[in-house]
Motif scaffolding. Structure first.
Motif, PDB file in Angstrom:
ATOM      1  N   ALA A   1       1.000  -1.132   0.096  1.00  0.00           N
ATOM      2  CA  ALA A   1      -0.036  -0.067  -0.110  1.00  0.00           C
ATOM      3  C   ALA A   1       0.859   1.370   0.060  1.00  0.00           C
ATOM      4  O   ALA A   1       0.643   2.200  -0.524  1.00  0.00           O
ATOM      5  CB  ALA A   1      -0.966   0.013   1.277  1.00  0.00           C
ATOM      6  N   LEU A   2       2.099   1.355   0.818  1.00  0.00           N
ATOM      7  CA  LEU A   2       3.009   2.511   0.764  1.00  0.00           C
ATOM      8  C   LEU A   2       3.538   2.538  -0.662  1.00  0.00           C
ATOM      9  O   LEU A   2       3.748   3.801  -1.095  1.00  0.00           O
ATOM     10  CB  LEU A   2       3.924   2.209   1.884  1.00  0.00           C
ATOM     11  N   ASP A   3       3.981   1.348  -1.269  1.00  0.00           N
ATOM     12  CA  ASP A   3       4.742   1.421  -2.386  1.00  0.00           C
ATOM     13  C   ASP A   3       3.572   1.724  -3.562  1.00  0.00           C
ATOM     14  O   ASP A   3       4.230   2.709  -4.478  1.00  0.00           O
ATOM     15  CB  ASP A   3       5.062  -0.054  -2.790  1.00  0.00           C
ATOM     16  N   ILE A   4       2.429   1.494  -3.453  1.00  0.00           N
ATOM     17  CA  ILE A   4       1.304   2.212  -4.378  1.00  0.00           C
ATOM     18  C   ILE A   4       1.361   3.760  -4.285  1.00  0.00           C
ATOM     19  O   ILE A   4       1.356   4.194  -5.157  1.00  0.00           O
ATOM     20  CB  ILE A   4       0.079   1.470  -4.159  1.00  0.00           C
ATOM     21  N   CYS A   5       1.482   4.212  -3.158  1.00  0.00           N
ATOM     22  CA  CYS A   5       1.367   5.818  -2.803  1.00  0.00           C
ATOM     23  C   CYS A   5       2.626   6.196  -3.535  1.00  0.00           C
ATOM     24  O   CYS A   5       2.629   7.362  -4.107  1.00  0.00           O
ATOM     25  CB  CYS A   5       1.302   6.012  -1.474  1.00  0.00           C
ATOM     26  N   TYR A   6       3.898   5.444  -3.556  1.00  0.00           N
ATOM     27  CA  TYR A   6       5.060   6.121  -4.049  1.00  0.00           C
ATOM     28  C   TYR A   6       5.020   5.968  -5.483  1.00  0.00           C
ATOM     29  O   TYR A   6       5.213   6.939  -6.249  1.00  0.00           O
ATOM     30  CB  TYR A   6       6.267   5.439  -3.379  1.00  0.00           C
ATOM     31  N   THR A   7       4.708   4.936  -6.107  1.00  0.00           N
ATOM     32  CA  THR A   7       4.750   4.618  -7.385  1.00  0.00           C
ATOM     33  C   THR A   7       3.812   5.534  -8.405  1.00  0.00           C
ATOM     34  O   THR A   7       3.918   5.930  -9.472  1.00  0.00           O
ATOM     35  CB  THR A   7       4.734   3.145  -7.927  1.00  0.00           C
ATOM     36  N   GLU A   8       2.667   5.649  -7.762  1.00  0.00           N
ATOM     37  CA  GLU A   8       1.661   6.467  -8.488  1.00  0.00           C
ATOM     38  C   GLU A   8       1.858   8.026  -8.069  1.00  0.00           C
ATOM     39  O   GLU A   8       0.982   9.002  -8.523  1.00  0.00           O
ATOM     40  CB  GLU A   8       0.036   6.210  -7.840  1.00  0.00           C
ATOM     41  N   LYS A   9       2.735   8.152  -7.242  1.00  0.00           N
ATOM     42  CA  LYS A   9       3.116   9.674  -6.885  1.00  0.00           C
ATOM     43  C   LYS A   9       2.247  10.482  -6.377  1.00  0.00           C
ATOM     44  O   LYS A   9       1.972  11.704  -6.784  1.00  0.00           O
ATOM     45  CB  LYS A   9       3.481  10.643  -8.220  1.00  0.00           C
ATOM     46  N   ALA A  10       1.361   9.858  -5.435  1.00  0.00           N
ATOM     47  CA  ALA A  10       0.229  10.442  -4.605  1.00  0.00           C
ATOM     48  C   ALA A  10       1.157  11.522  -3.622  1.00  0.00           C
ATOM     49  O   ALA A  10       1.846  10.903  -2.718  1.00  0.00           O
ATOM     50  CB  ALA A  10      -0.475   9.443  -3.932  1.00  0.00           C
ATOM     51  N   LEU A  11       1.032  12.613  -3.611  1.00  0.00           N
ATOM     52  CA  LEU A  11       1.543  13.746  -2.742  1.00  0.00           C
ATOM     53  C   LEU A  11       1.049  13.750  -1.547  1.00  0.00           C
ATOM     54  O   LEU A  11       1.793  13.988  -0.344  1.00  0.00           O
ATOM     55  CB  LEU A  11       1.506  14.822  -3.631  1.00  0.00           C
ATOM     56  N   SER A  12      -0.207  13.485  -1.251  1.00  0.00           N
ATOM     57  CA  SER A  12      -0.826  13.502   0.142  1.00  0.00           C
ATOM     58  C   SER A  12      -1.256  12.389   0.631  1.00  0.00           C
ATOM     59  O   SER A  12      -2.479  12.099  -0.070  1.00  0.00           O
ATOM     60  CB  SER A  12      -1.614  15.011  -0.074  1.00  0.00           C
ATOM     61  N   TRP A  13      -0.840  11.773   1.418  1.00  0.00           N
ATOM     62  CA  TRP A  13      -1.266  10.658   2.035  1.00  0.00           C
ATOM     63  C   TRP A  13      -0.634  10.456   3.360  1.00  0.00           C
ATOM     64  O   TRP A  13       0.355  11.082   3.879  1.00  0.00           O
ATOM     65  CB  TRP A  13      -0.963   9.348   1.269  1.00  0.00           C
ATOM     66  N   MET A  14      -1.537   9.842   4.262  1.00  0.00           N
ATOM     67  CA  MET A  14      -1.174   9.725   5.689  1.00  0.00           C
ATOM     68  C   MET A  14      -1.508   8.585   6.142  1.00  0.00           C
ATOM     69  O   MET A  14      -2.741   8.077   6.153  1.00  0.00           O
ATOM     70  CB  MET A  14      -1.755  10.791   6.456  1.00  0.00           C
ATOM     71  N   ALA A  15      -0.761   8.008   7.159  1.00  0.00           N
ATOM     72  CA  ALA A  15      -0.900   6.806   8.106  1.00  0.00           C
ATOM     73  C   ALA A  15      -1.207   7.110   9.301  1.00  0.00           C
ATOM     74  O   ALA A  15      -0.666   7.943   9.933  1.00  0.00           O
ATOM     75  CB  ALA A  15       0.425   5.629   8.022  1.00  0.00           C
ATOM     76  N   TYR A  16      -2.452   6.515   9.667  1.00  0.00           N
ATOM     77  CA  TYR A  16      -2.717   6.744  11.154  1.00  0.00           C
ATOM     78  C   TYR A  16      -3.734   5.399  11.547  1.00  0.00           C
ATOM     79  O   TYR A  16      -4.471   5.020  10.939  1.00  0.00           O
ATOM     80  CB  TYR A  16      -3.913   7.848  11.161  1.00  0.00           C
ATOM     81  N   GLN A  17      -2.935   5.002  12.756  1.00  0.00           N
ATOM     82  CA  GLN A  17      -3.583   3.824  13.237  1.00  0.00           C
ATOM     83  C   GLN A  17      -3.661   2.520  12.246  1.00  0.00           C
ATOM     84  O   GLN A  17      -2.633   2.149  11.881  1.00  0.00           O
ATOM     85  CB  GLN A  17      -4.495   3.981  13.843  1.00  0.00           C
ATOM     86  N   ASP A  18      -4.719   2.164  11.742  1.00  0.00           N
ATOM     87  CA  ASP A  18      -4.968   0.705  11.255  1.00  0.00           C
ATOM     88  C   ASP A  18      -5.275   1.397   9.774  1.00  0.00           C
ATOM     89  O   ASP A  18      -5.755   0.780   8.827  1.00  0.00           O
ATOM     90  CB  ASP A  18      -5.940   0.002  11.544  1.00  0.00           C
ATOM     91  N   TYR A  19      -4.994   2.666   9.315  1.00  0.00           N
ATOM     92  CA  TYR A  19      -5.544   3.284   8.026  1.00  0.00           C
ATOM     93  C   TYR A  19      -4.543   3.875   7.266  1.00  0.00           C
ATOM     94  O   TYR A  19      -3.403   4.377   8.078  1.00  0.00           O
ATOM     95  CB  TYR A  19      -6.651   4.338   8.247  1.00  0.00           C
ATOM     96  N   ILE A  20      -4.511   3.986   6.034  1.00  0.00           N
ATOM     97  CA  ILE A  20      -3.765   4.967   5.092  1.00  0.00           C
ATOM     98  C   ILE A  20      -4.810   5.636   4.362  1.00  0.00           C
ATOM     99  O   ILE A  20      -5.827   5.085   3.810  1.00  0.00           O
ATOM    100  CB  ILE A  20      -2.689   4.100   4.302  1.00  0.00           C
ATOM    101  N   TYR A  21      -4.688   6.776   4.523  1.00  0.00           N
ATOM    102  CA  TYR A  21      -5.709   7.791   3.695  1.00  0.00           C
ATOM    103  C   TYR A  21      -4.685   8.652   2.698  1.00  0.00           C
ATOM    104  O   TYR A  21      -3.967   9.126   2.819  1.00  0.00           O
ATOM    105  CB  TYR A  21      -6.014   8.991   4.520  1.00  0.00           C
ATOM    106  N   VAL A  22      -5.545   8.376   1.347  1.00  0.00           N
ATOM    107  CA  VAL A  22      -4.849   9.078   0.156  1.00  0.00           C
ATOM    108  C   VAL A  22      -5.839   9.715  -0.413  1.00  0.00           C
ATOM    109  O   VAL A  22      -6.892   9.255  -0.513  1.00  0.00           O
ATOM    110  CB  VAL A  22      -4.386   7.676  -0.924  1.00  0.00           C
ATOM    111  N   VAL A  23      -5.379  11.160  -0.541  1.00  0.00           N
ATOM    112  CA  VAL A  23      -6.233  12.015  -1.358  1.00  0.00           C
ATOM    113  C   VAL A  23      -5.438  12.945  -2.080  1.00  0.00           C
ATOM    114  O   VAL A  23      -4.198  13.020  -2.099  1.00  0.00           O
ATOM    115  CB  VAL A  23      -6.818  13.169  -0.056  1.00  0.00           C
TER     116      VAL A  23
END
Length: 151
Positions: free
Chosen positions: A123-145
């Motif tokens: 999931a973190l790798d997807i955020c990096y490879t898709e170049k999502a600039l705003s994402w945040m990990a919190y508890q059991d969640y990762i929010y991508v916006v």
């Protein structure tokens, strides 16, 4: 009397010097190989949200967390086959969200109690490879916006 004749002479070889020129590089390579100096190590920059952060910001810069969006929930529960398909689905949704610059939609990864570590890393790798600039990990969640640039 021979004054300026060149007589063949025996070449001078210094045995310890030749041994050190040959053996030291070989021994160094063996030493580095035994101590795993040639293995490649990678890391991912990760920022975890702290609930005290919004109180520390000035009033004009306060934002709500998680951002007010309609989220597509991706529930990862530990089943490898379904987790792979859900991660592929999330990759496609993130890609379309970023291409269309959709500020009303977000992706929320939820990691269940039996989810595995590789799903979190993917999931973190997807955020990096898709170049999502705003994402945040919190508890059991990762929010991508997608956040509209301010300039």
């Amino acid at each position: 009397m021979k004054i300026l004749t060149l007589a063949p002479h025996k070449p001078i070889t210094y045995a310890p010097g030749l041994i050190s020129l040959v053996l030291f590089p070989v021994l160094c390579v063996l030493f580095f190989h035994q101590h795993k100096a040639f293995t490649q190590r990678n890391c991912i920059d990760l920022v975890m949200f702290n609930p005290s952060w919004p109180r520390l910001r000035p009033a004009e810069h306060k934002v709500s967390f998680p951002p007010d969006r309609s989220y597509i929930d991706v529930n990862l529960n530990g089943n490898p086959a379904s987790d792979r398909s859900l991660l592929d689905f999330a990759r496609m949704e993130i890609r379309t969200m970023l291409k269309t610059r959709n500020t009303t939609l977000g992706i929320r990864f939820h990691f269940g109690n039996k989810s595995q570590y590789w799903t979190y890393v993917n999931a973190l790798d997807i955020c990096y490879t898709e170049k999502a600039l705003s994402w945040m990990a919190y508890q059991d969640y990762i929010y991508v916006v997608y956040v509209k640039p301010r300039y």
